[in-house]
Design an enzyme around this catalytic site. Structure first.
Site, PDB file in Angstrom:
ATOM      1  N   SER A 136      13.762  -3.851  22.000  1.00  0.00           N
ATOM      2  CA  SER A 136      13.082  -3.386  23.203  1.00  0.00           C
ATOM      3  C   SER A 136      11.593  -3.252  22.882  1.00  0.00           C
ATOM      4  O   SER A 136      11.221  -2.519  21.966  1.00  0.00           O
ATOM      5  CB  SER A 136      13.676  -2.045  23.619  1.00  0.00           C
ATOM      6  N   LYS A 162      13.616  -7.680  24.964  1.00  0.00           N
ATOM      7  CA  LYS A 162      13.533  -6.936  26.228  1.00  0.00           C
ATOM      8  C   LYS A 162      12.113  -6.421  26.366  1.00  0.00           C
ATOM      9  O   LYS A 162      11.614  -5.737  25.466  1.00  0.00           O
ATOM     10  CB  LYS A 162      14.543  -5.790  26.200  1.00  0.00           C
ATOM     11  N   LEU A 163      11.475  -6.791  27.456  1.00  0.00           N
ATOM     12  CA  LEU A 163      10.104  -6.344  27.700  1.00  0.00           C
ATOM     13  C   LEU A 163      10.126  -5.186  28.682  1.00  0.00           C
ATOM     14  O   LEU A 163      10.734  -5.271  29.752  1.00  0.00           O
ATOM     15  CB  LEU A 163       9.252  -7.480  28.286  1.00  0.00           C
ATOM     16  N   LYS A 164       9.427  -4.124  28.340  1.00  0.00           N
ATOM     17  CA  LYS A 164       9.246  -3.021  29.280  1.00  0.00           C
ATOM     18  C   LYS A 164       8.217  -3.465  30.312  1.00  0.00           C
ATOM     19  O   LYS A 164       7.179  -4.057  29.942  1.00  0.00           O
ATOM     20  CB  LYS A 164       8.756  -1.783  28.535  1.00  0.00           C
ATOM     21  N   ASP A 189      12.868  -4.322  31.529  1.00  0.00           N
ATOM     22  CA  ASP A 189      13.327  -2.962  31.851  1.00  0.00           C
ATOM     23  C   ASP A 189      12.175  -2.200  32.493  1.00  0.00           C
ATOM     24  O   ASP A 189      11.124  -2.018  31.875  1.00  0.00           O
ATOM     25  CB  ASP A 189      13.790  -2.260  30.563  1.00  0.00           C
ATOM     26  N   ASN A 191      12.546   1.004  33.942  1.00  0.00           N
ATOM     27  CA  ASN A 191      12.721   2.462  33.939  1.00  0.00           C
ATOM     28  C   ASN A 191      12.304   3.103  35.263  1.00  0.00           C
ATOM     29  O   ASN A 191      11.502   4.036  35.303  1.00  0.00           O
ATOM     30  CB  ASN A 191      11.961   3.108  32.768  1.00  0.00           C
ATOM     31  N   GLU A 214      16.479  -4.590  34.338  1.00  0.00           N
ATOM     32  CA  GLU A 214      17.097  -3.286  34.103  1.00  0.00           C
ATOM     33  C   GLU A 214      16.407  -2.187  34.894  1.00  0.00           C
ATOM     34  O   GLU A 214      15.184  -2.061  34.851  1.00  0.00           O
ATOM     35  CB  GLU A 214      17.026  -3.006  32.596  1.00  0.00           C
ATOM     36  N   ASP A 239      20.808   1.251  34.103  1.00  0.00           N
ATOM     37  CA  ASP A 239      20.787   2.055  32.880  1.00  0.00           C
ATOM     38  C   ASP A 239      20.854   3.524  33.316  1.00  0.00           C
ATOM     39  O   ASP A 239      21.929   4.118  33.355  1.00  0.00           O
ATOM     40  CB  ASP A 239      19.496   1.732  32.093  1.00  0.00           C
ATOM     41  N   LYS A 263      24.933   3.350  27.606  1.00  0.00           N
ATOM     42  CA  LYS A 263      24.177   4.166  26.662  1.00  0.00           C
ATOM     43  C   LYS A 263      25.001   5.427  26.441  1.00  0.00           C
ATOM     44  O   LYS A 263      25.103   6.269  27.330  1.00  0.00           O
ATOM     45  CB  LYS A 263      22.821   4.483  27.295  1.00  0.00           C
ATOM     46  N   GLY A 291      19.992   1.919  23.754  1.00  0.00           N
ATOM     47  CA  GLY A 291      19.569   2.784  22.657  1.00  0.00           C
ATOM     48  C   GLY A 291      18.572   3.807  23.143  1.00  0.00           C
ATOM     49  O   GLY A 291      18.045   3.700  24.263  1.00  0.00           O
TER      50      GLY A 291
HETATM   51  O1  OSB Z   1      15.319   2.564  29.008  1.00  0.00           O
HETATM   52  O2  OSB Z   1      16.437   1.618  27.514  1.00  0.00           O
HETATM   53  C1  OSB Z   1      15.600   2.461  27.826  1.00  0.00           C
HETATM   54  C2  OSB Z   1      14.122   4.064  24.691  1.00  0.00           C
HETATM   55  C3  OSB Z   1      14.040   5.369  25.103  1.00  0.00           C
HETATM   56  C4  OSB Z   1      14.414   5.707  26.387  1.00  0.00           C
HETATM   57  C5  OSB Z   1      14.886   4.733  27.252  1.00  0.00           C
HETATM   58  C6  OSB Z   1      14.992   3.406  26.847  1.00  0.00           C
HETATM   59  C7  OSB Z   1      14.565   3.069  25.562  1.00  0.00           C
HETATM   60  C8  OSB Z   1      14.551   1.707  25.047  1.00  0.00           C
HETATM   61  C9  OSB Z   1      14.607   1.497  23.559  1.00  0.00           C
HETATM   62  O3  OSB Z   1      14.420   0.738  25.747  1.00  0.00           O
HETATM   63  C10 OSB Z   1      15.988   1.318  23.096  1.00  0.00           C
HETATM   64  C11 OSB Z   1      16.099   1.369  21.594  1.00  0.00           C
HETATM   65  O4  OSB Z   1      15.669   0.427  20.941  1.00  0.00           O
HETATM   66  O5  OSB Z   1      16.625   2.376  21.062  1.00  0.00           O
HETATM   67 MG    MG Z   2      16.562   1.160  30.028  1.00  0.00          MG
END
Ligand code: OSB
Ligand code: MG
Length: 369
Positions: A136, A162-164, A189, A191, A214, A239, A263, A291
């Protein structure tokens, strides 16, 4: 099992690089670690995935710590002798708080499995001895900085990127990475950073052949995700919205998600995560393991879960070195894009107590009455 005492500690670990998402930037990870000591002399470990602030989820670290001590432990102590599998029922009267529940359940399950000399992986029904790793990638300061970071991960062997994303950091970075790596499995992702009215904009991501988008919308907006799924060819993957089997079933039934990020912390533990996995397998919904920047304690359990047959997509189960200069357990090392599934008893790893002690800022032991 009967609990004799529970040792809690708060540990602080700096991340190898800041991790920026649409909800904030993290430079270190402050984690609640629990060790459950049983009457018959076994110790089970877990880490709470809740962050220090309620930005990803409504739960946060000190709230989890509080509710475990104030409500969960007294309920378990008064139960006397119980099995870890009964914990969801024992704690059911207390509403919500899946991350706090997962913390105590996982430590108890680890202790119970160590007593039975069984690995968590085999208990859950793992069929793989190694799992494919994704990574990620946080929002970068610039496109060149992102390219550097992603190139490094691809060279290390990560099998999925995976790109935020967030409004203002989406089409351009995704286009660039797709152009440089035309074949790499790629996903994004958000969020929860977008609005229902962003459907047309998000549909432009269709041109980049992504595995999934995501959690683009608010965690409660299941209908919005279903409507968005009608507008995009790219699968929508929830998620934050998936906090239980029920929530997964409902979101699938509404057409809001066609892939699920399981998760374990957020879903209330490994038992509920297995139920979500089993249901998704029945209805042919692919799942992958998310994660929360875990240390080796949480990662070991995640990798065990990711070895179940329905986990057909690479997870956010990256090597220890992606997160920390030094992990609290023997580091998870990636070989050819895979992590080995732990085969030892329980979660299969133990923290290095001396190192753990050196990064502990608070500790508290709660003894059973
Ligand atoms: O949205 O998946 C998520 C980390 C912290 C909180 C939310 C997310 C994430 C990650 C990283 O995307 C996942 C990892 O590598 O542990
Ligand atoms: Mg996520």
């Amino acid at each position: 099992m009967r609990i004799r005492s529970v040792d809690f500690r708060i540990i602080d670990l700096p991340l190898v690089r800041p991790f920026r998402t649409s909800f904030g930037t993290q430079v270190d990870r402050r984690i609640l670690v629990a060790a459950v000591n049983t009457e018959d002399g076994f110790t089970g470990w877990s880490e709470c995935v809740a962050m220090t602030e309620p930005l990803y989820s409504s739960e946060y670290l000190f709230e989890c710590f509080d509710i475990i001590k104030r409500f969960f432990l007294p309920a378990l102590f008064s139960q006397g002798d119980f099995r870890a599998e009964q914990i969801p029922l024992i704690l059911a009267p207390f509403l919500g708080h899946p991350m706090a529940k997962a913390t105590i359940e996982t430590a108890c399950l680890d202790a119970e499995l160590r007593r039975e000399r069984k690995s968590l992986a085999s208990f859950l029904g793992a069929v793989k001895s190694k799992v494919e790793c994704g990574v990620s990638v946080g929002i970068a300061s610039s496109i060149p900085a992102l390219v550097d970071e992603v190139t490094g991960y691809v060279q290390e062997g990560y099998r999925r990127i995976k790109l935020k994303i967030e409004p203002g950091w989406d089409l351009e970075p995704v286009a660039k990475i797709r152009e440089l790596f035309p074949e790499i499995p790629l996903q994004v992702d958000a969020n929860q950073a977008y609005k229902r009215s962003d459907g047309k904009h998000l549909a432009q991501l269709d041109q980049f052949n992504l595995l999934l988008i995501e959690q683009p919308l608010d965690e409660h907006d299941i209908l919005g995700h279903a409507q968005l799924a009608e507008m995009t060819k790219t699968p929508i993957c929830l998620d934050e919205s998936i906090i239980s089997l029920q929530s997964a079933q409902d979101a699938i039934a509404m057409g809001a998600t066609s892939v699920i990020n399981i998760k374990p912390g957020r879903a209330g533990g490994y038992l509920e995560s297995k139920r979500i996995h089993d249901y998704c397998q029945e209805v042919s919904i692919p799942v992958w393991c998310g994660g929360m920047l875990e240390t080796g304690i949480g990662r070991a359990a995640n990798v065990a879960l990711a070895a179940l047959p329905g986990f057909t997509l690479p997870g956010d189960t990256s090597a220890s070195s992606r997160y920390y200069k030094r992990d609290v357990t023997t580091p998870f090392e990636m070989k050819d894009g895979y992590l080995d599934v732990p085969t030892g008893e329980g979660i299969g790893v133990l923290p290095d107590l001396e190192f753990l002690e050196s990064i502990t800022s608070e500790r508290e032991t709660i003894k059973a009455l």
